[in-house]
Structure formats: structure tokens, C-alpha cells
Design a protein around this motif. Structure first.
Motif, PDB file in Angstrom:
ATOM      1  N   GLY A 227      49.142 -17.679  77.425  1.00 22.16           N
ATOM      2  CA  GLY A 227      50.394 -17.552  78.159  1.00 22.16           C
ATOM      3  C   GLY A 227      51.480 -16.773  77.455  1.00 22.16           C
ATOM      4  N   VAL A 228      51.274 -16.418  76.194  1.00 21.02           N
ATOM      5  CA  VAL A 228      52.272 -15.647  75.456  1.00 21.02           C
ATOM      6  C   VAL A 228      52.355 -14.231  76.026  1.00 21.02           C
ATOM      7  N   ALA A 229      53.599 -13.747  76.211  1.00 19.87           N
ATOM      8  CA  ALA A 229      53.837 -12.395  76.720  1.00 19.87           C
ATOM      9  C   ALA A 229      54.675 -11.622  75.716  1.00 19.87           C
ATOM     10  N   VAL A 230      54.276 -10.398  75.432  1.00 15.53           N
ATOM     11  CA  VAL A 230      55.054  -9.483  74.594  1.00 15.53           C
ATOM     12  C   VAL A 230      55.555  -8.376  75.510  1.00 15.53           C
ATOM     13  N   ASP A 231      56.871  -8.273  75.673  1.00 18.67           N
ATOM     14  CA  ASP A 231      57.424  -7.357  76.661  1.00 18.67           C
ATOM     15  C   ASP A 231      57.814  -5.998  76.111  1.00 18.67           C
ATOM     16  N   ASP A 232      57.829  -5.839  74.785  1.00 19.35           N
ATOM     17  CA  ASP A 232      58.099  -4.510  74.232  1.00 19.35           C
ATOM     18  C   ASP A 232      57.033  -3.524  74.715  1.00 19.35           C
ATOM     19  N   ILE A 233      57.464  -2.335  75.127  1.00 16.71           N
ATOM     20  CA  ILE A 233      56.499  -1.312  75.527  1.00 16.71           C
ATOM     21  C   ILE A 233      55.760  -0.745  74.321  1.00 16.71           C
ATOM     22  N   PRO A 234      56.466  -0.336  73.254  1.00 18.30           N
ATOM     23  CA  PRO A 234      55.721   0.232  72.112  1.00 18.30           C
ATOM     24  C   PRO A 234      55.087  -0.862  71.260  1.00 18.30           C
ATOM     25  N   THR A 235      53.821  -1.151  71.517  1.00 16.54           N
ATOM     26  CA  THR A 235      53.096  -2.201  70.813  1.00 16.54           C
ATOM     27  C   THR A 235      51.781  -1.636  70.323  1.00 16.54           C
ATOM     28  N   GLU A 236      51.527  -1.713  69.019  1.00 17.20           N
ATOM     29  CA  GLU A 236      50.309  -1.137  68.446  1.00 17.20           C
ATOM     30  C   GLU A 236      49.294  -2.219  68.105  1.00 17.20           C
ATOM     31  N   ILE A 237      48.022  -1.878  68.319  1.00 16.26           N
ATOM     32  CA  ILE A 237      46.916  -2.755  67.959  1.00 16.26           C
ATOM     33  C   ILE A 237      46.648  -2.583  66.468  1.00 16.26           C
ATOM     34  N   LEU A 238      46.778  -3.673  65.718  1.00 16.51           N
ATOM     35  CA  LEU A 238      46.533  -3.633  64.275  1.00 16.51           C
ATOM     36  C   LEU A 238      45.115  -4.060  63.920  1.00 16.51           C
TER      37      LEU A 238
END
Length: 296
Positions: A227-238
Motif C-alpha cells: 500500500g505504500v505510494a511514492v509520488d515523486d516522478i523522478p524515482t530511480e531503481i537502485l
């Protein structure tokens, strides 16, 4: 700057013409091994020398456990113009040795020379967890280390300008026609769903059992199964830990856990929800296919 409310469905319009298809992919024979890299060497030069000597043109590398210092890196951030939907931060520097806890790199070529795209996780001296896109020509190995690679000689990861995104991106190309094999090398395109497209890629190559060796790229924020949401558009897969196994009907299913970093530098972990994580710029992925019924 692009703001979240401008794209409520999290589908982004890039500055250039939309390219057809959700992915570019090729397959080759698996070549795997270990590299010993000397202390004091520039990360890019050390890896490039070793893999060039082996004739490897595309590879996933596990950089867990290496120690870098000095090290330069960038993080995702908002674009200041409409030339890109997102961009890189200013360069961050670490002079003291940094012990890398996890992370992978894509190896290939750019402008005819070896090139590396690496996303890594670590803790700084103050105890805070950090992550970012390491600058391989500006990062030095503080200690001798050994790393593992899985690559191939028939397919090359080549960094070229991408008209749609206005970035230079890694994409695979065949060097020997035709190629088959158990290493699938792919670029996943903007706005394709992360998990759905990986499973589509597996179906294309008949992969019903295997593992994801490396996945490096970006998403339009994130949605996790808890259910966690991250709303930032610039999000990188680490980093992504993933396995492929057959469903009851024999079709491939991806089971995965992902690490992401957002524009504030916050690290997020979770199981990415199916159908809810569109790719931002692209994703580079290496999948190793296992024989049916094999124990790995």
C-alpha cells in the motif's frame, strides 16, 4: 519543472516522438565469471580492461562489497526545463571510503569505448542509508576486490542518443545474427509497466524459470503491494531481487523486491505492484533462463 498533478495517471509525455514497442531485446550465450580489481584503480578502467580482454560486450555486474573512495555520484531530480521529464542532481562527492552494500551495473560501450551504468546502495559514516547513480570515471577502488559478472559476446549493450527521451540510453544490439541463448538482454521503454513488461519479455523468450541478474532504470514514482505510494516522478531503481517461476498455466511470473530512491534522497523498499509502476526513462534488464526443473 513537471509536476505530479500534470500527469495524474502517471503516464508521461517525453519531448521527442514516441518510439514503437515496449522493449528492445536480444539473447546470447551465458559467459559468467569473477573479476579481481586492483586497489587504486578507476572503477571504469578496471572493469573495462578485464571484460574487454574476455570479449564481453554486454554484462550484468554485482558490485556488492566493493569499497570506493573517492566516489562521485548523482541522484534523480526534477527537470528544470521541458527538454527532459526528469534529470540528474548536482554531483555529490565522498572522499572517505564507502562500503557498497548492494547494487549492480550494466556494462557495454559508448562512443566505441567501455562504459558502465551503476546504481548502488550504502550507508554513509553518519549511519544514513544512501544510494545513487555512481560516476564510474570519477570513482576509485579503495581496496582490492572481486566481483562477479554474467554477460555474453554475441550481444552488445550500446549507449546511443534516444530521440524520444532526449537522453543517451543503453540498448542491446545483435553482433552476430541470429542469436539465441540463456541470457536475455533488454531495454524496457518509457511508460511500459515494469512487472507486466518483464513477464512479457519472459514469454517472448520462453523463460518460465530463471532469475533477474540486474535491473537498472527509473519509474514514475512507485506503488508497492503493502500500500505504500511514492509520488515523486523522478524515482530511480537502485536494485531488484527477482526470480521467474511458472504459474499454474505455465506462464512466467515475476516475484520481486525492489529498492528505489526519490528526488529527496529517501530510499524505499518493497514488492512493486503489478500494473502500477510505469517506467520513467528506461530500464536495462538482464535475465538468465534456467532449464525447466533445474535446481538453482
Amino acid at each position: 519543472m513537471i509536476l505530479p498533478h500534470q500527469y495524474p495517471d502517471r503516464t508521461l509525455r517525453h519531448p521527442g516522438p514516441v518510439q514503437p514497442g515496449q522493449m528492445v531485446s536480444h539473447a546470447g550465450d551465458v559467459v559468467a565469471g569473477t573479476l579481481t580489481l586492483p586497489a587504486g584503480s578507476v572503477l571504469m578502467h578496471a572493469i573495462g580492461a578485464e571484460l574487454t580482454a574476455r570479449g564481453i560486450r554486454a554484462a550484468a555486474l554485482d558490485l556488492s562489497g566493493i569499497v570506493l573512495g573517492p566516489m562521485n555520484f548523482v541522484m534523480p531530480t526534477w527537470s528544470k526545463s521541458f527538454d527532459h521529464v526528469a534529470y540528474y542532481s548536482n554531483t555529490h562527492h565522498r572522499d572517505e571510503p564507502v562500503h557498497i552494500e548492494s547494487g549492480t551495473a550494466t556494462y557495454g560501450e559508448k562512443d566505441g569505448a567501455p562504459f558502465l551504468h551503476a546504481h548502488l546502495l550504502w550507508h554513509d559514516a553518519d549511519g544514513h542509508q544512501r544510494g545513487g547513480h555512481i560516476l564510474p570515471f570519477e570513482s576509485v577502488l579503495a581496496e582490492e576486490c572481486s566481483i562477479t559478472f554474467t554477460g555474453c559476446q554475441q550481444v552488445e549493450m550500446s549507449a546511443r542518443p534516444d530521440a524520444e527521451t532526449n537522453f543517451t540510453l543503453f540498448a542491446p544490439r545483435n553482433l552476430i545474427q541470429p542469436t539465441t541463448g540463456d541470457l536475455i538482454v533488454a531495454q524496457l521503454r518509457p511508460n511500459a509497466d515494469l512487472i507486466d513488461t518483464i513477464e512479457k519479455l519472459c514469454r517472448c523468450y520462453g523463460v518460465t524459470q530463471g532469475r533477474i541478474l540486474s535491473l537498472i532504470g527509473s519509474t514514475v514514482g512507485a506503488r508497492f503491494d503493502n500500500g505504500v505510494a511514492v509520488d515523486d516522478i523522478p524515482t530511480e531503481i537502485l536494485g531488484l531481487e527477482g526470480s521467474i517461476s511458472p504459474c499454474a498455466d505455465g506462464s512466467p511470473q515475476v516475484d520481486s523486491r525492489i529498492a528505489l530512491i526519490d528526488a529527496s534522497g529517501t530510499i524505499h523498499f518493497g514488492v512493486p505492484s503489478r500494473g502500477q509502476n510505469p517506467i520513467l526513462i528506461c530500464a536495462e534488464i538482464f535475465i538468465q533462463r534456467y532449464a525447466k526443473g533445474s535446481a538453482q
